[in-house]
Design an enzyme around this catalytic site. Structure first.
Site, PDB file in Angstrom:
ATOM      1  N   GLY A 216       2.463   6.126   8.238  1.00 50.02           N
ATOM      2  CA  GLY A 216       0.987   6.580   7.961  1.00 50.02           C
ATOM      3  C   GLY A 216       0.154   6.323   9.215  1.00 50.02           C
ATOM      4  O   GLY A 216       0.477   5.239   9.945  1.00 50.02           O
TER       5      GLY A 216
ATOM      6  N   GLN B 200      -7.625   4.336  13.211  1.00 48.26           N
ATOM      7  CA  GLN B 200      -6.508   4.007  14.183  1.00 48.26           C
ATOM      8  C   GLN B 200      -6.199   4.568  15.314  1.00 48.26           C
ATOM      9  O   GLN B 200      -5.547   4.090  16.139  1.00 48.26           O
ATOM     10  CB  GLN B 200      -5.343   3.841  13.353  1.00 48.26           C
ATOM     11  CG  GLN B 200      -5.190   2.760  12.040  1.00 48.26           C
ATOM     12  CD  GLN B 200      -3.816   2.938  11.464  1.00 48.26           C
ATOM     13  OE1 GLN B 200      -3.501   3.881  10.583  1.00 48.26           O
ATOM     14  NE2 GLN B 200      -3.238   1.820  11.778  1.00 48.26           N
TER      15      GLN B 200
ATOM     16  N   CYS C  20       0.981  -3.036   9.315  1.00 43.24           N
ATOM     17  CA  CYS C  20       0.053  -2.009  10.020  1.00 43.24           C
ATOM     18  C   CYS C  20       0.226  -2.000  11.574  1.00 43.24           C
ATOM     19  O   CYS C  20       0.228  -2.881  12.144  1.00 43.24           O
ATOM     20  CB  CYS C  20      -1.375  -2.428   9.574  1.00 43.24           C
ATOM     21  SG  CYS C  20      -2.747  -1.203  10.076  1.00 43.24           S
ATOM     22  N   LEU C  21       0.044  -0.645  12.081  1.00 39.35           N
ATOM     23  CA  LEU C  21       0.294  -0.542  13.433  1.00 39.35           C
ATOM     24  C   LEU C  21      -0.969  -1.335  14.261  1.00 39.35           C
ATOM     25  O   LEU C  21      -0.855  -1.327  15.221  1.00 39.35           O
ATOM     26  CB  LEU C  21       0.595   1.011  13.597  1.00 39.35           C
ATOM     27  CG  LEU C  21       1.436   1.715  13.192  1.00 39.35           C
ATOM     28  CD1 LEU C  21       1.419   3.143  13.500  1.00 39.35           C
ATOM     29  CD2 LEU C  21       2.763   1.295  13.831  1.00 39.35           C
TER      30      LEU C  21
ATOM     31  N   HIS D  42      -3.101   2.276   1.717  1.00 37.99           N
ATOM     32  CA  HIS D  42      -3.242   1.526   2.745  1.00 37.99           C
ATOM     33  C   HIS D  42      -3.951   2.339   3.689  1.00 37.99           C
ATOM     34  O   HIS D  42      -4.946   1.826   4.507  1.00 37.99           O
ATOM     35  CB  HIS D  42      -1.984   1.021   3.091  1.00 37.99           C
ATOM     36  CG  HIS D  42      -2.013   0.417   4.631  1.00 37.99           C
ATOM     37  ND1 HIS D  42      -1.538  -0.809   4.713  1.00 37.99           N
ATOM     38  CD2 HIS D  42      -2.094   1.121   5.744  1.00 37.99           C
ATOM     39  CE1 HIS D  42      -1.433  -1.038   5.959  1.00 37.99           C
ATOM     40  NE2 HIS D  42      -2.007   0.015   6.683  1.00 37.99           N
ATOM     41  N   GLU D  43      -3.534   3.543   3.847  1.00 37.41           N
ATOM     42  CA  GLU D  43      -4.035   4.567   4.817  1.00 37.41           C
ATOM     43  C   GLU D  43      -5.551   4.794   4.526  1.00 37.41           C
ATOM     44  O   GLU D  43      -6.447   4.845   5.189  1.00 37.41           O
ATOM     45  CB  GLU D  43      -3.138   5.807   4.908  1.00 37.41           C
ATOM     46  CG  GLU D  43      -1.988   5.587   5.695  1.00 37.41           C
ATOM     47  CD  GLU D  43      -1.932   4.845   6.826  1.00 37.41           C
ATOM     48  OE1 GLU D  43      -2.748   4.767   7.668  1.00 37.41           O
ATOM     49  OE2 GLU D  43      -0.845   3.926   7.056  1.00 37.41           O
TER      50      GLU D  43
ATOM     51  N   HIS E  59      -8.262   2.604   5.326  1.00 38.57           N
ATOM     52  CA  HIS E  59      -8.743   2.706   6.821  1.00 38.57           C
ATOM     53  C   HIS E  59      -9.921   3.564   6.832  1.00 38.57           C
ATOM     54  O   HIS E  59     -10.950   3.129   7.664  1.00 38.57           O
ATOM     55  CB  HIS E  59      -7.558   3.323   7.764  1.00 38.57           C
ATOM     56  CG  HIS E  59      -6.704   2.299   8.134  1.00 38.57           C
ATOM     57  ND1 HIS E  59      -6.976   1.203   8.914  1.00 38.57           N
ATOM     58  CD2 HIS E  59      -5.364   2.093   8.061  1.00 38.57           C
ATOM     59  CE1 HIS E  59      -5.849   0.329   8.907  1.00 38.57           C
ATOM     60  NE2 HIS E  59      -4.931   1.069   8.636  1.00 38.57           N
TER      61      HIS E  59
END
Length: 187
Positions: free
Chosen positions: A45, A50, A98-99, A140-141, A144
């Site tokens: 995701g 991000q 997480c990225l 999670h996404e 953000h």
């Protein structure tokens, strides 16, 4: 085109995002670039902040984790202006990464059953009840988009224990295998 992933400490990761209008210029290219970035970074995701955009857009392809979580099979979708409604208050704690927080993984409590409302890339409305690990990915996404990171869901004690790792990201000592935007250094 691969875009750099903004890492922990960038102010955009803490902003509440704005809705996307149907006439947003370059939306198709943005979505293609987000998928390319997510795949290149080996994520499941990716949210607007991000990649430096305070806009309510998320791309998800949960298929890579289908062997462990069957509800993720074939689940690839673009969420524009998503809204999450909690349907079950019981939480399950699982590891998340997480990225934007390379090299970190923490156990995060989340609900397992949500209702998701969104429009797709053609601005067609959708509504779906989602459960299990897929619900975790979506939450999670979507966090953000509200300026939240998964570390906001862990205890203060755990945050203290990972403080040096977070500082490593802030100071550029932590490297990742994908293009990244580190916090600008003060002069």
């Amino acid at each position: 085109m691969r875009l750099p992933v903004y890492l922990y400490g960038h102010p955009v990761l803490r902003k509440s995002c704005s809705d996307i209008a149907p006439d947003r210029e370059g939306l198709k290219e943005l979505i293609e670039n987000m998928y390319a970035t997510m795949y290149d970074s080996e994520g499941v995701g990716l949210a607007g902040p991000q990649i430096g955009l305070a806009e309510r857009i998320v791309v998800i392809d949960a298929d890579p984790v289908k062997d462990s979580f069957p509800e993720c099979e074939g689940r690839r979708f673009t969420l524009i202006n998503p809204e999450v409604e909690v349907l079950d208050g019981d939480t399950v704690t699982r590891a998340e990464g997480c990225l934007s927080l390379p090299g970190l993984s923490e156990n995060v409590p989340r609900v397992e059953h949500i209702r998701l409302r969104w429009v797709d890339e053609n601005f067609q409305p959708h509504e779906e009840e989602i459960s299990g690990f897929l619900a975790r990915i979506v939450q999670h996404e979507c966090d953000h988009l509200e300026g939240k990171l998964y570390i906001d869901h862990i205890s203060m004690i755990r945050r203290q224990l990972i403080k040096s790792k977070l500082n490593g990201i802030l100071t550029g000592r932590v490297r990742c295998d994908y293009p990244a935007k580190y916090v600008p250094r003060k002069k």
